[in-house]
Scaffold this motif. Structure first.
Motif, PDB file in Angstrom:
ATOM      1  N   ARG A 154      47.937  40.686  44.385  1.00  0.00           N
ATOM      2  CA  ARG A 154      49.150  41.004  43.626  1.00  0.00           C
ATOM      3  C   ARG A 154      48.792  40.944  42.147  1.00  0.00           C
ATOM      4  O   ARG A 154      48.550  39.863  41.620  1.00  0.00           O
ATOM      5  CB  ARG A 154      50.262  40.000  43.928  1.00  0.00           C
ATOM      6  CG  ARG A 154      50.686  39.929  45.391  1.00  0.00           C
ATOM      7  CD  ARG A 154      51.736  38.840  45.561  1.00  0.00           C
ATOM      8  NE  ARG A 154      52.188  38.724  46.943  1.00  0.00           N
ATOM      9  CZ  ARG A 154      53.063  37.802  47.358  1.00  0.00           C
ATOM     10  NH1 ARG A 154      53.553  36.912  46.478  1.00  0.00           N
ATOM     11  NH2 ARG A 154      53.437  37.755  48.620  1.00  0.00           N
ATOM     12  N   PRO A 155      48.754  42.064  41.446  1.00  0.00           N
ATOM     13  CA  PRO A 155      48.300  42.070  40.049  1.00  0.00           C
ATOM     14  C   PRO A 155      49.254  41.334  39.109  1.00  0.00           C
ATOM     15  O   PRO A 155      50.475  41.427  39.226  1.00  0.00           O
ATOM     16  CB  PRO A 155      48.258  43.563  39.698  1.00  0.00           C
ATOM     17  CG  PRO A 155      48.229  44.279  41.000  1.00  0.00           C
ATOM     18  CD  PRO A 155      49.016  43.438  41.945  1.00  0.00           C
ATOM     19  N   LEU A 156      48.649  40.594  38.182  1.00  0.00           N
ATOM     20  CA  LEU A 156      49.360  39.925  37.106  1.00  0.00           C
ATOM     21  C   LEU A 156      48.679  40.285  35.791  1.00  0.00           C
ATOM     22  O   LEU A 156      47.528  40.745  35.786  1.00  0.00           O
ATOM     23  CB  LEU A 156      49.319  38.403  37.302  1.00  0.00           C
ATOM     24  CG  LEU A 156      50.013  37.820  38.532  1.00  0.00           C
ATOM     25  CD1 LEU A 156      49.744  36.319  38.601  1.00  0.00           C
ATOM     26  CD2 LEU A 156      51.507  38.102  38.515  1.00  0.00           C
ATOM     27  N   LEU A 163      38.808  34.350  35.458  1.00  0.00           N
ATOM     28  CA  LEU A 163      38.273  34.845  34.194  1.00  0.00           C
ATOM     29  C   LEU A 163      37.496  36.138  34.401  1.00  0.00           C
ATOM     30  O   LEU A 163      37.567  37.053  33.580  1.00  0.00           O
ATOM     31  CB  LEU A 163      37.378  33.777  33.561  1.00  0.00           C
ATOM     32  CG  LEU A 163      36.849  34.077  32.157  1.00  0.00           C
ATOM     33  CD1 LEU A 163      37.993  34.181  31.159  1.00  0.00           C
ATOM     34  CD2 LEU A 163      35.866  32.984  31.710  1.00  0.00           C
ATOM     35  N   GLY A 164      36.745  36.228  35.499  1.00  0.00           N
ATOM     36  CA  GLY A 164      36.018  37.457  35.787  1.00  0.00           C
ATOM     37  C   GLY A 164      36.949  38.643  35.936  1.00  0.00           C
ATOM     38  O   GLY A 164      36.696  39.729  35.394  1.00  0.00           O
ATOM     39  N   CYS A 165      38.039  38.467  36.662  1.00  0.00           N
ATOM     40  CA  CYS A 165      39.008  39.561  36.832  1.00  0.00           C
ATOM     41  C   CYS A 165      39.647  39.933  35.495  1.00  0.00           C
ATOM     42  O   CYS A 165      39.782  41.117  35.171  1.00  0.00           O
ATOM     43  CB  CYS A 165      40.092  39.154  37.828  1.00  0.00           C
ATOM     44  SG  CYS A 165      39.608  39.288  39.557  1.00  0.00           S
ATOM     45  N   ALA A 166      40.039  38.932  34.726  1.00  0.00           N
ATOM     46  CA  ALA A 166      40.688  39.211  33.438  1.00  0.00           C
ATOM     47  C   ALA A 166      39.765  39.975  32.505  1.00  0.00           C
ATOM     48  O   ALA A 166      40.207  40.889  31.784  1.00  0.00           O
ATOM     49  CB  ALA A 166      41.135  37.902  32.797  1.00  0.00           C
ATOM     50  N   ALA A 167      38.471  39.615  32.501  1.00  0.00           N
ATOM     51  CA  ALA A 167      37.523  40.265  31.594  1.00  0.00           C
ATOM     52  C   ALA A 167      37.120  41.655  32.076  1.00  0.00           C
ATOM     53  O   ALA A 167      36.904  42.568  31.272  1.00  0.00           O
ATOM     54  CB  ALA A 167      36.287  39.395  31.425  1.00  0.00           C
ATOM     55  N   LEU A 168      37.015  41.844  33.386  1.00  0.00           N
ATOM     56  CA  LEU A 168      36.557  43.127  33.933  1.00  0.00           C
ATOM     57  C   LEU A 168      37.695  44.115  34.157  1.00  0.00           C
ATOM     58  O   LEU A 168      37.566  45.301  33.859  1.00  0.00           O
ATOM     59  CB  LEU A 168      35.824  42.891  35.256  1.00  0.00           C
ATOM     60  CG  LEU A 168      34.442  42.256  35.142  1.00  0.00           C
ATOM     61  CD1 LEU A 168      33.982  41.743  36.503  1.00  0.00           C
ATOM     62  CD2 LEU A 168      33.432  43.248  34.597  1.00  0.00           C
ATOM     63  N   TYR A 169      38.800  43.626  34.709  1.00  0.00           N
ATOM     64  CA  TYR A 169      39.922  44.505  35.042  1.00  0.00           C
ATOM     65  C   TYR A 169      41.004  44.535  33.958  1.00  0.00           C
ATOM     66  O   TYR A 169      41.790  45.489  33.902  1.00  0.00           O
ATOM     67  CB  TYR A 169      40.596  44.037  36.337  1.00  0.00           C
ATOM     68  CG  TYR A 169      39.817  44.239  37.605  1.00  0.00           C
ATOM     69  CD1 TYR A 169      39.804  45.460  38.275  1.00  0.00           C
ATOM     70  CD2 TYR A 169      39.124  43.181  38.186  1.00  0.00           C
ATOM     71  CE1 TYR A 169      39.124  45.636  39.472  1.00  0.00           C
ATOM     72  CE2 TYR A 169      38.437  43.342  39.387  1.00  0.00           C
ATOM     73  CZ  TYR A 169      38.440  44.568  40.019  1.00  0.00           C
ATOM     74  OH  TYR A 169      37.774  44.738  41.213  1.00  0.00           O
ATOM     75  N   GLU A 183      42.649  49.108  37.345  1.00  0.00           N
ATOM     76  CA  GLU A 183      43.538  48.448  38.290  1.00  0.00           C
ATOM     77  C   GLU A 183      42.751  47.562  39.268  1.00  0.00           C
ATOM     78  O   GLU A 183      41.622  47.881  39.635  1.00  0.00           O
ATOM     79  CB  GLU A 183      44.337  49.487  39.077  1.00  0.00           C
ATOM     80  CG  GLU A 183      45.369  50.247  38.248  1.00  0.00           C
ATOM     81  CD  GLU A 183      46.431  49.327  37.671  1.00  0.00           C
ATOM     82  OE1 GLU A 183      46.908  48.434  38.406  1.00  0.00           O
ATOM     83  OE2 GLU A 183      46.771  49.490  36.500  1.00  0.00           O
ATOM     84  N   LEU A 184      43.364  46.475  39.665  1.00  0.00           N
ATOM     85  CA  LEU A 184      42.755  45.632  40.690  1.00  0.00           C
ATOM     86  C   LEU A 184      42.679  46.389  42.005  1.00  0.00           C
ATOM     87  O   LEU A 184      43.661  46.988  42.434  1.00  0.00           O
ATOM     88  CB  LEU A 184      43.597  44.363  40.900  1.00  0.00           C
ATOM     89  CG  LEU A 184      43.683  43.354  39.752  1.00  0.00           C
ATOM     90  CD1 LEU A 184      44.662  42.245  40.124  1.00  0.00           C
ATOM     91  CD2 LEU A 184      42.330  42.770  39.431  1.00  0.00           C
ATOM     92  N   ASP A 185      41.513  46.379  42.631  1.00  0.00           N
ATOM     93  CA  ASP A 185      41.396  46.996  43.945  1.00  0.00           C
ATOM     94  C   ASP A 185      41.543  45.920  45.015  1.00  0.00           C
ATOM     95  O   ASP A 185      41.345  44.733  44.746  1.00  0.00           O
ATOM     96  CB  ASP A 185      40.057  47.717  44.096  1.00  0.00           C
ATOM     97  CG  ASP A 185      38.874  46.782  43.920  1.00  0.00           C
ATOM     98  OD1 ASP A 185      38.390  46.253  44.939  1.00  0.00           O
ATOM     99  OD2 ASP A 185      38.447  46.569  42.768  1.00  0.00           O
ATOM    100  N   PRO A 186      41.891  46.307  46.247  1.00  0.00           N
ATOM    101  CA  PRO A 186      42.181  45.312  47.290  1.00  0.00           C
ATOM    102  C   PRO A 186      41.030  44.362  47.589  1.00  0.00           C
ATOM    103  O   PRO A 186      41.254  43.228  48.022  1.00  0.00           O
ATOM    104  CB  PRO A 186      42.528  46.166  48.512  1.00  0.00           C
ATOM    105  CG  PRO A 186      42.996  47.459  47.947  1.00  0.00           C
ATOM    106  CD  PRO A 186      42.181  47.678  46.709  1.00  0.00           C
TER     107      PRO A 186
END
Length: 246
Positions: A120-122, A85-91, A2-5
């Motif tokens: 806000r997660p997508l 891209l970093g968020c998509a690949a890591l999270y 999950e994305l953290d704040p």
């Protein structure tokens, strides 16, 4: 995951990938990016586009507004692609990067230039990445730069592609150096899908993480600039082979 704040998983990737969250030190003078793109500024908000182009001009000692606008756009594109891209690949998820949620301090450098008001997660799929970066940011930004500074749309599409390729290359390098084959595979798959998008398709030739664009960002017009590693030119236009090698 999950994305953290605080989007803390981005921090090991380096400052260009890091995205601050909350209110940045520039406070209300840094406008949300939707107002920047539209040129709709109120009160104490600054004209971030004009400010960043001025910063580029001062740092690189170049006074051609079209050149400065191109380089400013490529820098912002690289920041947006890197974070998304970093968020998509890591999270496996991406934060909503809607322009109204992002503030930009045009005088600052990464990672202090951008702040996301809230996380806000997508979904982390390629379609969401395209909507998040290409449609929400790079299209209206490009339209503003073409309108205000006369930068060719094809050049700006090439900048967007170059920025994506650079972010993907850095992410792949980090993932392989940290035994994260899963991250490298996700980043590669997402990048392949994004380069098939109509706004990026045809902008250059790719082989693995290598990219050779079909346009030029005009960096060669910066004093002492030369050509970039992915440029369509092998030497600055107008230079002789001998001069380019000296």
């Amino acid at each position: 995951m999950e994305l953290d704040p605080g989007l803390t998983a981005l921090r090991p990737l380096g400052g260009f990938f890091v995205l601050r969250t909350g209110v940045g030190p520039a406070g209300p003078t840094a406008p949300p990016l939707d107002r920047t793109y539209a040129g709709e500024l109120t009160g104490v908000q600054t004209d971030a586009l004009a400010d960043r182009i001025g910063v580029v001009a001062d740092r690189l000692r170049v006074r051609e507004p079209r050149v400065c606008a191109s380089l400013a756009q490529q820098g912002l594109a690289a920041r947006l692609w890197s974070a998304a891209l970093g968020c998509a690949a890591l999270y496996g998820r991406v934060p909503d990067l809607a322009p109204r949620l992002l503030r930009w301090d045009a005088a600052a450098t990464a990672p202090d230039d951008l702040w996301l008001a809230e996380v806000r997660p997508l979904p982390g799929d390629a379609d969401t990445l395209a909507d998040t970066v290409l449609h929400s940011h790079l299209q209206p930004l490009g339209q503003a730069l073409t309108r205000r500074y006369g930068v060719a749309p094809g050049l700006l599409r090439g900048n967007a592609a170059s920025a994506l390729a650079g972010a993907a290359r850095q992410l792949d390098h980090w993932a392989r150096g940290n035994a994260r084959a899963d991250v490298a595979e996700r980043a590669a798959a997402l990048t392949d899908s994004l380069f098939a998008h109509p706004l990026l398709s045809g902008t250059g030739a790719r082989s693995g993480t290598r990219f050779r664009r079909r346009s030029c960002c005009l960096y060669y017009r910066v004093p002492g600039g030369g050509v970039c590693g992915d440029c369509c030119f092998t030497r600055p236009p107008g230079s002789s082979p001998r001069a380019a090698s000296e």
